[in-house]
Design an enzyme around this catalytic site. Structure first.
Site, PDB file in Angstrom:
ATOM      1  N   ASP A 111       0.834  -1.209   0.000  1.00  0.00           N
ATOM      2  CA  ASP A 111       0.000   0.000   0.000  1.00  0.00           C
ATOM      3  C   ASP A 111       0.869   1.259   0.000  1.00  0.00           C
ATOM      4  O   ASP A 111       1.997   1.239   0.489  1.00  0.00           O
ATOM      5  CB  ASP A 111      -0.883  -0.035   1.261  1.00  0.00           C
ATOM      6  N   ASN A 126       1.421   3.452  -2.837  1.00  0.00           N
ATOM      7  CA  ASN A 126       2.058   3.846  -4.101  1.00  0.00           C
ATOM      8  C   ASN A 126       1.547   5.208  -4.587  1.00  0.00           C
ATOM      9  O   ASN A 126       2.331   6.067  -4.980  1.00  0.00           O
ATOM     10  CB  ASN A 126       1.798   2.780  -5.168  1.00  0.00           C
ATOM     11  N   ARG A 153      -0.356   9.470  -9.788  1.00  0.00           N
ATOM     12  CA  ARG A 153      -0.456   8.231  -9.007  1.00  0.00           C
ATOM     13  C   ARG A 153       0.245   7.049  -9.682  1.00  0.00           C
ATOM     14  O   ARG A 153       0.908   6.247  -9.026  1.00  0.00           O
ATOM     15  CB  ARG A 153      -1.941   7.861  -8.808  1.00  0.00           C
ATOM     16  N   ASN A 191     -10.308  -3.105  -6.859  1.00  0.00           N
ATOM     17  CA  ASN A 191      -9.506  -2.170  -7.664  1.00  0.00           C
ATOM     18  C   ASN A 191     -10.113  -1.844  -9.030  1.00  0.00           C
ATOM     19  O   ASN A 191      -9.726  -0.853  -9.656  1.00  0.00           O
ATOM     20  CB  ASN A 191      -8.070  -2.702  -7.859  1.00  0.00           C
ATOM     21  N   ARG A 196     -11.442   1.755  -9.669  1.00  0.00           N
ATOM     22  CA  ARG A 196     -10.560   2.905  -9.911  1.00  0.00           C
ATOM     23  C   ARG A 196     -10.758   3.424 -11.338  1.00  0.00           C
ATOM     24  O   ARG A 196     -11.317   2.738 -12.181  1.00  0.00           O
ATOM     25  CB  ARG A 196      -9.104   2.474  -9.707  1.00  0.00           C
ATOM     26  N   LEU A 251      -7.137  -5.493   7.049  1.00  0.00           N
ATOM     27  CA  LEU A 251      -6.881  -6.664   6.202  1.00  0.00           C
ATOM     28  C   LEU A 251      -7.415  -6.446   4.782  1.00  0.00           C
ATOM     29  O   LEU A 251      -6.942  -7.070   3.832  1.00  0.00           O
ATOM     30  CB  LEU A 251      -7.519  -7.905   6.848  1.00  0.00           C
ATOM     31  N   SER A 252      -8.386  -5.553   4.634  1.00  0.00           N
ATOM     32  CA  SER A 252      -8.918  -5.187   3.314  1.00  0.00           C
ATOM     33  C   SER A 252      -9.212  -6.393   2.415  1.00  0.00           C
ATOM     34  O   SER A 252      -8.836  -6.408   1.236  1.00  0.00           O
ATOM     35  CB  SER A 252      -7.973  -4.214   2.602  1.00  0.00           C
ATOM     36  N   GLU A 280       0.687 -13.630  12.207  1.00  0.00           N
ATOM     37  CA  GLU A 280       1.251 -12.447  12.864  1.00  0.00           C
ATOM     38  C   GLU A 280       1.141 -11.269  11.892  1.00  0.00           C
ATOM     39  O   GLU A 280       1.513 -11.402  10.715  1.00  0.00           O
ATOM     40  CB  GLU A 280       2.737 -12.674  13.191  1.00  0.00           C
TER      41      GLU A 280
END
Ligand code: V07
Length: 253
Positions: free
Chosen positions: A33, A35, A46, A81, A84, A208-209, A220
């Protein structure tokens, strides 16, 4: 006696540099994540952040495979995504080719095998073609597995598994009594993978998306504010060290 000196030296050196060959996570998953934010901070569009992110992927592949990691799963494109702007999606879909053109020789040298998880068929034809070539070229490599999550969504993966199980009950003689966690896992994209031991997310977000929902039940988590294009071997080693410290602490219990 002279044989033992270099051995001691080597061990001492390893302790000093805190290199720990024990407790290396077998499977590392990464949410790459930051960028877009990296680019915006530099006053760039972007997409130049996504492009820069490709180099960080290669750095991590190299250091992970050298560290003894057995599988590395990178979240490259989520089912969300697609929402977008089309121009950004089109750009992202060219990155596999960009990455492979630059780094496939190195991937081969490092004995790394490439695979994907997610709804692969829905990707553009040109994207599928280069990835299929890379998967095929690396299929006999028996080093680290480099697993790209592309058009991947964790909830969809679970629904899809349920759908396949129902199909096997209706048509292939599967009995509902056979259903347990082990069987369910065999219906996920990750069926031949162990669950991730360590999940890294960059850029300060701590969610966690929809990534590896089922698989990360005991994983972990490690978060860093570093933006993905700035992620390198030093940050990765820091994550490994923290993971190893946590394991040593539990080990004492
Ligand atoms: C993508 C670059 C890294 C930052 C995060 C999102 C953008 C590598 C790949 C890739 C995928 C398959 C493959 C080889 C390389 C990739 C997408 C986006 C869609 F076989 N990076 N990267 N694919 N980003």
């Amino acid at each position: 006696m002279s044989m033992k000196i270099p051995f001691l030296k080597k061990k001492q050196k390893a302790e000093e540099s805190q290199d720990d060959l024990e407790n290396v996570p077998g499977h590392v998953a990464i949410i790459m994540d930051g960028n877009g934010r990296w680019a915006q901070r530099k006053g760039l569009p972007r997409i130049s952040g996504h492009k820069e992110g490709v180099h960080a992927v290669n750095k991590v592949v190299k250091i992970a495979s050298q560290s003894g990691v057995k599988a590395l799963t990178m979240f490259a494109f989520s089912t969300e995504n697609w929402k977008r702007p089309k121009s950004e999606v089109d750009f992202l879909m060219k990155l596999p080719k960009e990455f492979l053109h630059m780094y496939l020789p190195e991937i081969m040298d490092n004995n790394v095998r490439i695979k994907t998880i997610g709804e692969f068929d829905a990707l553009p034809e040109h994207t599928k073609k280069v990835i299929e070539y890379a998967v095929d070229s690396t299929k006999n490599n028996d080093g680290m597995l480099l697993n790209f999550a592309l058009n991947y969504g964790g909830r969809y993966e679970i629904i899809r598994a349920v759908d396949k199980i129902i199909h096997d009950i209706d048509s292939n003689g599967l009995s509902i009594n056979e259903l347990d966690e082990e069987l369910f896992s065999q219906y996920l994209y990750t069926k031949e993978l162990q669950d991730p031991d360590l999940l890294i997310r960059t850029s300060g977000e701590q969610r966690l998306s929809n990534f590896l929902l089922w698989q990360s039940a005991y994983t972990e988590f490690w978060f860093t504010d570093v933006l993905w294009p700035d992620f390198d071997e030093h940050v990765f080693k820091e994550a490994l060290r923290e993971y190893q410290q946590r394991k040593r602490r539990y080990g004492g219990l």
